[in-house]
Scaffold this motif. Structure first.
Motif, short mmCIF file in Angstrom:
data_model
loop_
_atom_site.label_atom_id
_atom_site.label_comp_id
_atom_site.label_asym_id
_atom_site.label_seq_id
_atom_site.Cartn_x
_atom_site.Cartn_y
_atom_site.Cartn_z
N HIS A 154 0.84 -1.20 0.00
CA HIS A 154 0.00 0.00 0.00
C HIS A 154 0.88 1.25 0.00
O HIS A 154 0.63 2.20 -0.74
N SER A 213 -9.99 8.39 5.48
CA SER A 213 -9.62 8.89 4.16
C SER A 213 -8.90 10.24 4.25
O SER A 213 -9.09 10.98 5.21
N ASN A 221 -7.04 2.09 -3.25
CA ASN A 221 -7.94 1.24 -2.46
C ASN A 221 -8.53 0.13 -3.32
O ASN A 221 -8.65 -1.01 -2.87
#
Length: 194
Positions: free
Chosen positions: A25, A131, A188
């Motif tokens: 990620h 977020s 994501n």
């Protein structure tokens, strides 16, 4: 003749040495941030290369944390990869694990944003939305000043990076936040496919 990697080959190389979703990620986040900065700074023709530098910057970290930015050079040289890629990825360890100084604007951006993306990412996870889309600069500033928050993210490196890039800290925070907003949704989605 040294070899240029395309995105698919770079991802295959990354996942050969990294399996931890956290590291994958982070690699994708830095890739997205680098692509954003390339576009913003007028390196539109090099967007893919900047992205690959971001994607591979921590190639050796999961497997060789004590040899970070050292082992990656060997791995890449064994594959006869472009020296520009090797120098760029290794230079973000300048003054920490290696003495390879960031010279090109791309290398300075990587140095400045790598730790910062970690801090912003950690701050985003504390939000109800999880977020960066609704994160404001003032809340980021508060988290940044709290030395206990994301303590592993070196403020000193971030500050040195901002200086290298000729930016104030606030400008670097805002631009990196904008960069992370630009790629968060697609990262994501990609992470769901792993």
């Amino acid at each position: 003749m040294s070899k240029q990697l395309n995105r698919e080959e770079a991802w295959a190389l990354l996942t050969e040495y990294n399996q931890d979703p956290f590291h994958l990620h982070h690699a994708r986040t830095v890739e997205g941030v680098m692509r954003y900065f390339a576009q913003e700074l007028g390196y539109g023709d090099e967007v893919d290369f900047w992205g690959i530098v971001g994607l591979l910057h921590d190639l050796d970290f999961e497997r060789y944390p004590d040899q970070h930015c050292i082992q990656s050079q060997e791995i890449m040289r064994e594959r006869d990869l472009d020296e520009r890629l090797i120098h760029a990825t290794a230079s973000h360890g300048y003054g920490i694990t290696v003495d390879i100084q960031p010279e090109h604007e791309m290398e300075k951006v990587l140095f400045a944003t790598d730790e910062l993306t970690g801090l912003i990412g950690a701050a985003a996870l504390m939000r109800p939305s999880k977020s960066v889309q609704d994160m404001e600069l003032k809340s980021l500033k508060k988290k940044y000043k709290d030395k206990k928050f994301a303590a592993g993210c070196s403020r000193e490196v971030i500050e040195r990076g901002a200086e290298m890039c000729g930016l104030t800290l606030e400008e670097l925070w805002q631009q990196t936040l904008d960069a992370m907003r630009s790629c968060e949704d697609s990262i994501n989605r990609q992470m769901e496919e792993i």
